[in-house]
Design an enzyme around this catalytic site. Structure first.
Site, short mmCIF file in Angstrom:
data_model
loop_
_atom_site.label_atom_id
_atom_site.label_comp_id
_atom_site.label_asym_id
_atom_site.label_seq_id
_atom_site.Cartn_x
_atom_site.Cartn_y
_atom_site.Cartn_z
NE ARG A 1 -3.71 -2.29 2.46
CZ ARG A 1 -3.46 -3.58 2.68
NH1 ARG A 1 -2.24 -3.97 3.04
NH2 ARG A 1 -4.42 -4.47 2.59
CG HIS B 1 -0.73 -5.50 -4.24
ND1 HIS B 1 0.45 -5.43 -3.52
CD2 HIS B 1 -1.52 -6.42 -3.60
CE1 HIS B 1 0.37 -6.29 -2.49
NE2 HIS B 1 -0.80 -6.88 -2.52
CG HIS C 1 0.12 -11.33 -3.62
ND1 HIS C 1 -0.72 -12.15 -2.89
CD2 HIS C 1 0.08 -10.12 -3.01
CE1 HIS C 1 -1.26 -11.45 -1.91
NE2 HIS C 1 -0.79 -10.22 -1.95
CB THR C 2 2.81 -17.63 -5.06
OG1 THR C 2 3.09 -17.41 -6.45
CG2 THR C 2 2.38 -19.07 -4.89
CE1 TYR C 3 -4.10 -15.25 -0.73
CE2 TYR C 3 -3.02 -14.56 -2.76
CZ TYR C 3 -3.85 -14.29 -1.69
OH TYR C 3 -4.43 -13.04 -1.57
CG ASP D 1 -2.14 -8.02 5.29
OD1 ASP D 1 -1.14 -8.24 4.57
OD2 ASP D 1 -3.17 -7.45 4.86
CD GLU E 1 2.31 -10.07 -0.10
OE1 GLU E 1 2.31 -8.90 -0.53
OE2 GLU E 1 1.44 -10.52 0.68
#
Length: 349
Positions: free
Chosen positions: A80, A105, A179-181, A252, A314
């Protein structure tokens, strides 16, 4: 090593192509030229069973309509920017407020939503997907024509190396990440609450109610943010720490890496035996435990969206760094080169 490709759809009259890289040990990665999105990553468990360990969709339409940045490269600035504005050399810049009052992003059409050029390269024990994109001056409000290069290198040692390069013709800001989960249970058969996570970090960034860094660094000591010796991800949602509650009962948060040892990060799943080790040259990692993951859509074809279904790691410079002079700089000047390196090693225990 082998690479195959197939068309999976169209966007704005342009084809979207999926590329699949398969190594000799069974590790397989599929990604798109749209957003450099990693859609599937298949690795063995302790019994040798091959399963997918990332979240994604089966079609391009779901990525456009529903995706919370699944598998994508995000930027020009990851994370952000407070109130969508910053000042550079005395000039004010204003970007889209696409996350409440803040910019997230890279904006409405960040790097995750463009089609990159892609070249492939195969060597004896590795294969590369080489993405390039020319981001024009003013795109999403950012200054400078920026030439970007993202390289995914897949090795026969079950490793994925991600490298970013960037140059500009005018002073700008740049801070990219993937940004892979991840969910190491395989095929998202369970949440990541029982995953064990280790991070070489003594401090994390305090966030305000808009999830923006306040500028304060908080000690992890004695909190659910202390991952130095490993702990269950479930400790975050169970914690009464105001920062865990503020983030939606989880994480987060940017963790400042000590950069004293590699790998800096390790994730383990006792159920499957899979582990993920992360090495990086970046000063921080944002840990997101999908606290907000919900919606009326299916992931990987048959999995309902739910909280804590995966975690993101990240690796990047600190979010909103342009508005915090004491954070590592994200300014890129003409004649300089941006470079970021992260290696993911997949193993079993």
């Amino acid at each position: 090593m082998e690479i195959t490709k197939k068309k999976i759809g169209e966007l704005g009259g342009s084809e979207v192509t999926a590329y699949t890289v398969k190594g000799k040990n069974g590790m397989t990665m599929t990604c798109l030229d749209y957003g450099c999105i990693i859609t599937e990553f298949i690795v063995p468990d302790r019994e040798g069973k091959l399963e997918n360990i990332v979240l994604g969709f089966d079609n391009i339409e779901d990525y456009v309509e529903h995706s919370p940045y699944f598998g994508a490269v995000v930027g020009r600035i990851a994370g952000r920017i407070k109130e969508g504005r910053f000042t550079l050399d005395g000039k004010d810049y204003h970007m889209a407020k696409n996350n409440g009052e803040n910019h997230l992003h890279g904006g409405e059409r960040g790097l995750d939503k463009v089609i990159w050029n892609l070249e492939t390269k195969i060597e004896t024990d590795k294969a590369q997907l080489i993405f390039t994109y020319e981001s024009p001056d003013g795109e999403e409000g950012y200054p400078g024509n920026v030439s970007l290069r993202t390289v995914y290198t897949i090795t026969d040692q079950n490793e994925l190396v991600i490298e970013y390069n960037g140059t500009t013709d005018k002073k700008t800001i740049l801070n990219l990440t993937n940004h892979t989960y991840f969910n190491l249970s395989g095929n998202a058969k369970s949440t990541i609450l029982e995953h064990t996570l280790q991070i070489d970090s003594d401090k994390f960034l305090e966030l305000d109610s808009g999830l923006m860094p306040t500028g304060r660094l908080l000690d992890v000591e004695g909190t659910a943010f202390d991952f130095r010796n490993g702990r269950k991800v479930a400790d975050g949602p169970a914690s009464s720490h105001p920062q865990n509650i503020l983030a939606g009962k989880g994480y987060d948060h940017p963790f400042v890496l000590n950069r004293k040892k590699q790998p800096a990060i390790k994730v383990s799943c006792e159920e499957s035996g899979r582990t993920l080790e992360v090495e990086t040259n970046q000063p921080a990692v944002v840990l997101y435990t999908s606290n907000q993951l919900e919606g009326d859509f299916l992931i990987n074809g048959n999995v309902k969206a739910e909280r804590y279904l995966a975690l993101c790691l990240e690796t990047q410079k600190h979010p909103d760094a342009i508005n915090h002079p004491d954070f590592p700089s994200v300014v890129l000047d003409k004649g300089e080169e941006y470079y970021s390196y992260t290696k993911y090693s997949f193993k079993v225990e």
